[in-house]
Every structure is written in C-alpha cells, then in structure tokens.
Scaffold this active site. Structure first.
Site, PDB file in Angstrom:
ATOM      1  N   GLU A 444       0.835  -1.218   0.000  1.00  0.00           N
ATOM      2  CA  GLU A 444       0.000   0.000   0.000  1.00  0.00           C
ATOM      3  C   GLU A 444       0.858   1.252   0.000  1.00  0.00           C
ATOM      4  OE1 GLU A 444      -2.826  -0.048  -0.843  1.00  0.00           O
ATOM      5  OE2 GLU A 444      -3.210  -2.173  -0.478  1.00  0.00           O
TER       6      GLU A 444
HETATM    7  C1  LIG Z   1       3.046  -9.660   0.545  1.00  0.00           C
HETATM    8  C2  LIG Z   1       2.718  -8.608  -0.455  1.00  0.00           C
HETATM    9  C3  LIG Z   1       1.398  -8.342  -0.760  1.00  0.00           C
HETATM   10  C4  LIG Z   1       1.084  -7.396  -1.718  1.00  0.00           C
HETATM   11  N1  LIG Z   1      -0.225  -7.199  -2.096  1.00  0.00           N
HETATM   12  C5  LIG Z   1      -0.490  -6.447  -3.184  1.00  0.00           C
HETATM   13  C6  LIG Z   1      -1.817  -6.414  -3.752  1.00  0.00           C
HETATM   14  O1  LIG Z   1      -2.751  -7.013  -3.228  1.00  0.00           O
HETATM   15  N2  LIG Z   1      -2.010  -5.690  -4.888  1.00  0.00           N
HETATM   16  C7  LIG Z   1      -0.999  -5.021  -5.506  1.00  0.00           C
HETATM   17  O2  LIG Z   1      -1.249  -4.410  -6.532  1.00  0.00           O
HETATM   18  N3  LIG Z   1       0.258  -5.007  -4.996  1.00  0.00           N
HETATM   19  C8  LIG Z   1       0.529  -5.711  -3.857  1.00  0.00           C
HETATM   20  N4  LIG Z   1       1.799  -5.742  -3.349  1.00  0.00           N
HETATM   21  C9  LIG Z   1       2.834  -4.946  -3.979  1.00  0.00           C
HETATM   22  C10 LIG Z   1       3.273  -3.764  -3.125  1.00  0.00           C
HETATM   23  O3  LIG Z   1       2.274  -2.786  -3.077  1.00  0.00           O
HETATM   24  C11 LIG Z   1       4.612  -3.254  -3.672  1.00  0.00           C
HETATM   25  O4  LIG Z   1       5.581  -4.238  -3.348  1.00  0.00           O
HETATM   26  C12 LIG Z   1       4.991  -1.912  -3.136  1.00  0.00           C
HETATM   27  O5  LIG Z   1       4.125  -0.912  -3.631  1.00  0.00           O
HETATM   28  C13 LIG Z   1       6.431  -1.524  -3.460  1.00  0.00           C
HETATM   29  O6  LIG Z   1       6.720  -1.710  -4.816  1.00  0.00           O
HETATM   30  P1  LIG Z   1       8.008  -2.561  -5.241  1.00  0.00           P
HETATM   31  O7  LIG Z   1       7.975  -3.835  -4.503  1.00  0.00           O
HETATM   32  O8  LIG Z   1       8.078  -2.613  -6.702  1.00  0.00           O
HETATM   33  O9  LIG Z   1       9.234  -1.731  -4.674  1.00  0.00           O
HETATM   34  P2  LIG Z   1       9.953  -0.516  -5.413  1.00  0.00           P
HETATM   35  O10 LIG Z   1       8.947   0.427  -5.933  1.00  0.00           O
HETATM   36  O11 LIG Z   1      10.955  -1.051  -6.365  1.00  0.00           O
HETATM   37  O12 LIG Z   1      10.699   0.179  -4.184  1.00  0.00           O
HETATM   38  C14 LIG Z   1      11.982  -0.233  -3.716  1.00  0.00           C
HETATM   39  C15 LIG Z   1      12.512   0.841  -2.768  1.00  0.00           C
HETATM   40  O13 LIG Z   1      12.629   2.082  -3.462  1.00  0.00           O
HETATM   41  C16 LIG Z   1      11.910   3.095  -2.792  1.00  0.00           C
HETATM   42  N5  LIG Z   1      11.302   4.002  -3.762  1.00  0.00           N
HETATM   43  C17 LIG Z   1      10.705   3.692  -4.932  1.00  0.00           C
HETATM   44  N6  LIG Z   1      10.230   4.812  -5.507  1.00  0.00           N
HETATM   45  C18 LIG Z   1      10.513   5.835  -4.691  1.00  0.00           C
HETATM   46  C19 LIG Z   1      10.285   7.234  -4.727  1.00  0.00           C
HETATM   47  N7  LIG Z   1       9.611   7.805  -5.720  1.00  0.00           N
HETATM   48  N8  LIG Z   1      10.720   7.994  -3.686  1.00  0.00           N
HETATM   49  C20 LIG Z   1      11.397   7.442  -2.664  1.00  0.00           C
HETATM   50  N9  LIG Z   1      11.651   6.124  -2.585  1.00  0.00           N
HETATM   51  C21 LIG Z   1      11.210   5.327  -3.585  1.00  0.00           C
HETATM   52  C22 LIG Z   1      10.858   2.369  -1.977  1.00  0.00           C
HETATM   53  O14 LIG Z   1      10.440   3.139  -0.855  1.00  0.00           O
HETATM   54  C23 LIG Z   1      11.591   1.103  -1.579  1.00  0.00           C
HETATM   55  O15 LIG Z   1      12.355   1.343  -0.426  1.00  0.00           O
HETATM   56  C24 LIG Z   1       2.125  -6.663  -2.348  1.00  0.00           C
HETATM   57  C25 LIG Z   1       3.458  -6.900  -1.999  1.00  0.00           C
HETATM   58  C26 LIG Z   1       3.770  -7.884  -1.096  1.00  0.00           C
HETATM   59  C27 LIG Z   1       5.218  -8.162  -0.799  1.00  0.00           C
END
Ligand SMILES: Cc1cc2nc3c(=O)[nH]c(=O)nc-3n(C[C@H](O)[C@H](O)[C@H](O)COP(=O)(O)OP(=O)(O)OC[C@H]3O[C@@H](n4cnc5c(N)ncnc54)[C@H](O)[C@@H]3O)c2cc1C
Length: 606
Positions: A444
């Site tokens: 989220e």
């Molecule tokens: C168990 C689990 C359940 C989930 N459930 C759902 C679901 O039901 N539906 C769904 O759609 N998604 C779901 N997700 C996905 C989740 O919302 C994402 O993992 C999350 O939004 C982060 O995206 P990412 O993993 O690609 O990390 P990234 O976006 O790659 O982020 C990696 C790091 O970079 C930082 N970062 C990235 N962009 C910025 C920025 N602009 N400014 C500062 N820092 C930044 C982040 O804070 C983080 O520390 C789930 C994930 C997990 C692990």
C-alpha cells in the site's frame, strides 16, 4: 509455552474508551445514515466481533503461519486448515457488509465501528484479515464508480462475502511507479479484453469462495502515457451471467504463489490475464481515470494497513506481558516479599512494556480519530464540516500509514526482546508477529511513498495550512495541560508544547526548501513523517489523559484504568516526544549530506 497456548484477548475496554472519548462514537452514530447504530447495536457488534477474533481467528494464526497457502496442480490455491470454515462464519454473520448500504445487503453502520472490528481481526490473525479488508476496499471502488448494471451484478455478493475482491496494481516493472503499468485492455463489444501480468496480488487466488472479483489497472490502446493513461477494470475469476449465476472460467490464471517472510496464510499470487486472447473485463467509470478510482480503494487500504501496525503491536504486547509476568530471572531491584518475581518488575522490562503500551494507545487514538473523520467527511449534513473532516483524513492517512506501521514493527521487535532468546525461537509465536509486521511498511505504498504524499500533496499543496491548523489545535490542548493540577498531565503538556514547536519549524523548512530544490524536502520526508507521527501520538495520549483526569475528578470509580492514562501520557511525553527535537534537526540539517555528493562519490563507482 507454545504460541497456540497464548490467547488473544480483545482489548474491549481500551477500544470502548477511545471510541467514546477520543473518536466521538455518539456524535458519529448521530450522523444521517447511521440510524441503526444505537448504543446497544454498537455493544453487540463489538462483543460478537471480539468472540470471533478470540475464538475463531486467533487460534488459526499459527496454523496459517506453519501451513501457509499452497497452489494445487488444478491452479487453485488451498488456504490453511480451518480458514474456509472461518470465512463461512464471517459470511453467515454478514460481517463483510458492516459499513455498507443496507439497500445492497450491508448493515449501514459507521466506518468507525468497522475500524474497531478490523483492529480485533488483524490482531487475531493478520494474514486472514487481509481478505475481508481488501474485499471491503473493492466494494468501495465498485460502489463509488461502477455502472448500476455492474453494481447490481457484483455488489450484493461482494458485500455478503460470497465473493471476495482484490486490488491488481503491481507489475514486475511497476511497483511504486504506477506510470510504468503495461497491462492492456482492448475494447471488444460490451466489454474489454485484458492482457498482462500482475504480481504480489493478495488473495489473488484462493479456495474460500467460488468467485474472486479482481479490480485491475490496465491501459487502453489510445491511452496517454504515464498515470493519466490508466483505466480500471472489473475482471472476475469466473464470468457472471446476466441473471447472476456463474458462467465460464475467465482467463485469469494463478501462475504461482510467493514464498514470503511472513503472513504465510495469505496467498500472494502472480496472476496472468488473458493468456488465450484476453480476459473479459468491464470498464469502471470513465477511461483513463483508473488511478483516481483505485485511490478510493488504496486510501481505505492505507488506513487499514496502518491499523495492522496497531493490531500486530497489540498482539505482540499481550504476549510479551504474559511472558514477562511468568518468566523469573533473579530478583528485580527493590523486590520485597510478596511481590511478583517476574521479569516484568525489572525496570528495563517495564520500560519496554510501557513503550509498547503507550505507543499502542497513541496509534489507537490516531486511527480511530481518522476513522471518525472518514464518517464525518461522508455523512455530515454540513458541507463545510464535511470538507474539514476530509482534509483531516487526507493529512492523517500518510502519517498513520507511515508512522503506525514503522512503530508496529518496532513494537513487534520489542516483544521479541522481552522474551529474550525465547522470542527468537519460532514456537513462542513472538517471532511470527515480527515477520508478519515486516510487510506493513512496504505494501500500500512504502513509507517513502507515504512521506512523498505527505510533503507533495498534503503540505506543499496548501502551503502547510491544514497541518499547521492541526498543530494549532494540538498546541491549544498542550498549553492548557501545561497548567494542569495533575503533575503527569503538566509534564505531558509542556513536552507537547515543545514537540509542536519542533514540528512547525520542520514544516516551515520543508516549504522553503521545496522552492530551492525539490530533492531537499524529499530527502527529509520520512523524518518529517516520523516527527508528525510522534506529535500526533502525543496529542492523542494527552487527550486521553485529560479525559481520564476529568472522569476521576467526577468520581468515576474505575480508578485503576483511568489513573493509568495520565501516567501513560507522561511516559510517552518523556520517552518519545523528546525525539521531536532530534527529528526536526535532521529535517532541517540532514538533507544536504544526503544530496550534496554524486552517487559515485557517496557509494563508489558502479
Ligand atoms: C506480501 C505482499 C502483498 C502485496 N499485495 C499487493 C496487492 O494485493 N495488490 C498489488 O497491486 N500489490 C501488492 N503488493 C505490492 C506492493 O504494493 C509493492 O511491493 C509496493 O508498492 C512496493 O513496490 P516494489 O515492490 O516494486 O518496490 P519498489 O517500488 O521497487 O521500491 C523499492 C525501494 O525504493 C523506494 N522508492 C521507490 N520509488 C521511490 C520514490 N519515488 N521515492 C522514494 N523512494 C522510492 C521504496 O520506498 C523502496 O524502499 C504486495 C506486496 C507484497 C510483498
């Protein structure tokens, strides 16, 4: 002691206190549309929800952790033993429909009451409670933005819980950055053909119900690039015939389930849409407005994930306290005959446990206040009052999501610490809370994404007016308490005055720095969010302490419960609020060192 032997006792007295005295349950129940929320009804809902949490969901928490969810060769994800029966109990009780329109089968009760129910369910079994939480979020989106025909077809069974809902946003290349969304939707008569892959979808596949309603972000062929070209679609797992009966299986395939650090009981699915030409999907609302619609779901989910921070901390606290009363290690300092010898009386264990208790009460105050404001924003008869409440919700949402989840993790870790080595051993269950809590600062929107939202949308957009308005309110209370006859409240007031001052200075710096270089406030954003969380927590404990002192002065007989409130506020004021000065200093002075040098200078050549 095994995890299964440690009960979860819903903290109904605490919940009632916050509902009645901090969140204004009576005022919320008097809003138009909540005619059924009589005091008897509120009592009965809380009591019954507590029984489900304690007797149905909590015993399944460890089972879900150990067994996890497994994908069968038939493509169906099997949930852990007993989860299907537990889901049926929720459906039979109509629990999923608690906050929804009675005309569609809901109970028409306040979001505030639903929040209290969610707290208990997430404490009892967070991996399970994600399913009703996301289903309610999906109902919100369908209710607000779908055509009447789609509402008629889907809402009653989503509200009843016969079908569940999901939020399909994330793709391998599109996590925090939704502009990178690639899934596509091509018009095909009265519907669309959806193709693409979504990852990490919570309850994206399971065996609890015969249908799953996926809300999927995808791009139309002529969509503009970026977030302005994303649309939202309803894509059911099983197609629904016009008469409401289930038809053919749609092209939604669960490719795999993730292996995770925690919440093992919650199936996290990789979903492939439209492998054989296109999954049948239906446009929600207007084209290219998908992100805006999805935010209806995400804002609901953000406050609920914030709640997971509180819930998991409460569960960890109850368990740590029980252990600390039982475990004996030497004689606590100053021990006298007749006193308990449990480690609970070692001063540092008391500090750990008080730190948990105080922050839990702070989080509960913030979250229930925000939940009440959601009700006011939607139901109050006066437009200006609705508008003010909506601004408060907007401001509190990133603060609550960021601070309560970071705090929840810290408290789950403190719970392990209270257990000593036994906390690190899986059988006690303390470690599960820490593993389960770890996801809350990620999904989220990570804490950084909440902090960006706080700065860019909530502070810069109105020049800090809403935030400073809230700080004015907190300062008025803090000033009043600084002169209180009760010493604990005097200390609380004085510390809160100082913390508000630090927050104002930090906000002023952010507003000024944004004009120079947007990277500067971005580098300070998570620290500022923490500062705002610390102050908001102090505000809630000060409010609670003040109410308790008033009730004691009126002769309320519940002296043990009430006299702990000002003391808890003072603990927080002396252990947590002083951090505000350090956080302000980091906000004001820290960004330069993060941004001054190049990536190569800071971290070495690539
Ligand atoms: C168990 C689990 C359940 C989930 N459930 C759902 C679901 O039901 N539906 C769904 O759609 N998604 C779901 N997700 C996905 C989740 O919302 C994402 O993992 C999350 O939004 C982060 O995206 P990412 O993993 O690609 O990390 P990234 O976006 O790659 O982020 C990696 C790091 O970079 C930082 N970062 C990235 N962009 C910025 C920025 N602009 N400014 C500062 N820092 C930044 C982040 O804070 C983080 O520390 C789930 C994930 C997990 C692990």
């Amino acid at each position: 002691m095994t995890a299964a032997a440690i009960p979860y006792t819903p903290p109904l007295k605490e919940i009632r206190f916050v509902l009645d005295h901090l969140a204004g349950m009576a005022e919320v129940a008097a809003l138009p549309g909540f005619e059924d929320a009589s005091p008897d009804m509120v009592d009965s809902i809380l009591g019954e929800a507590a029984k489900i949490a304690e007797n149905v969901l909590a015993p399944l928490n460890r089972i879900g952790d150990v067994q996890g969810a497994k994908l069968g060769a038939d493509g169906v994800a099997r949930t852990a033993e007993g989860w299907g029966t537990a889901w049926q109990a929720l459906v039979e009780g109509g629990w999923n429909g608690l906050p929804f329109d009675p005309a569609r089968g809901g109970m028409g009760l306040p979001n505030l009451l639903n929040t209290a129910v969610q707290e208990m369910w997430h404490s009892a079994n967070m991996a399970f409670a994600l399913c009703p939480m996301l289903t309610q979020g999906a109902v919100n989106a369908v209710q607000l933005y779908c055509s009447e025909a789609l509402k008629d077809l889907y809402l009653p069974r989503m509200i009843s819980g016969e079908w569940t809902g999901t939020m399909n946003i994330t793709e391998p290349q599109a996590g925090s950055d939704l502009a990178a969304t690639r899934s596509r939707a091509v018009p095909n008569g009265d519907h669309y053909l959806v193709t693409g892959q979504k990852i990490f979808i919570t309850y994206g596949e399971h065996d609890l119900t015969e249908n799953i309603v996926h809300l999927v972000l995808a791009r139309l062929p002529d969509a503009p690039p970026g977030v302005k070209g994303i649309s939202l679609f309803v894509v059911p797992k099983v197609l629904v015939n016009p008469d409401g009966s289930l038809g053919d299986r749609n092209q939604v395939k669960c490719v795999s389930l993730e292996h995770k650090l925690g919440i093992h009981g919650s199936p996290t699915a990789v979903l492939s849409f439209g492998d054989e030409g296109g999954a049948t999907g239906f446009l929600v609302g207007e084209p290219n407005r998908g992100l805006e619609y999805m935010f209806a779901m995400m804002n609901h989910a953000r406050l609920n994930v914030a709640m997971q921070g509180l819930s998991i901390a409460e569960r960890a606290y109850q368990q740590a306290l029980a252990y600390a009363r039982e475990r004996v290690q030497g004689k606590p300092l100053g021990w006298t005959e007749g006193q308990s010898k449990g480690i609970v009386n070692h001063p540092d264990v008391r500090r750990l446990l008080m730190g948990m208790k105080a922050r839990i009460e702070a989080m509960r105050g913030i979250l229930y206040t925000a939940a009440a404001a959601v009700d006011v924003a939607h139901h109050h008869a006066d437009e200006a009052t609705r508008g003010r409440a909506a601004l408060l919700v907007d401001l509190l949402t990133p603060i609550a999501k960021g601070w309560c989840t970071e705090t929840g993790q810290q408290l789950a870790s403190d719970g392990v610490q209270v257990h000593g080595g036994m906390g690190f051993i899986e059988e006690t269950g303390a470690a599960q809370h820490l593993r389960d809590a770890r996801i809350t600062t990620i999904y989220e929107g990570t804490t950084a994404i909440q902090a960006n939202d706080l700065i860019n949308r909530k502070l810069l957009r109105d020049g800090g007016a809403t935030a400073n308005g809230l700080l004015d309110e907190i300062a008025a209370l803090a000033g009043e308490l600084s002169g209180h006859t009760d010493e604990a409240l005097r200390v609380t007031g004085a510390e809160l005055v100082g913390a508000v001052h630090e927050a104002r200075q930090a906000i002023a710096w952010v507003l000024a720095a944004a004009k120079q270089d947007p990277r500067l406030p971005a580098a300070a954003s998570v620290t500022l969010l923490e500062l705002m969380g610390v102050v908001a927590g102090g505000w809630q404990l000060a409010r609670a302490g003040k109410v308790a002192a008033e009730k004691l002065a009126e002769g309320d007989a519940d002296t043990a419960f009430l006299s702990a409130k000002p003391l808890t506020a003072r603990f927080y004021a002396t252990h947590v609020l002083p951090k505000a000065a350090a956080l302000r200093a980091t906000v004001v002075n820290g960004s330069a060192s993060v941004m001054a040098l190049s990536e190569e200078q800071l971290f070495g050549a690539v």
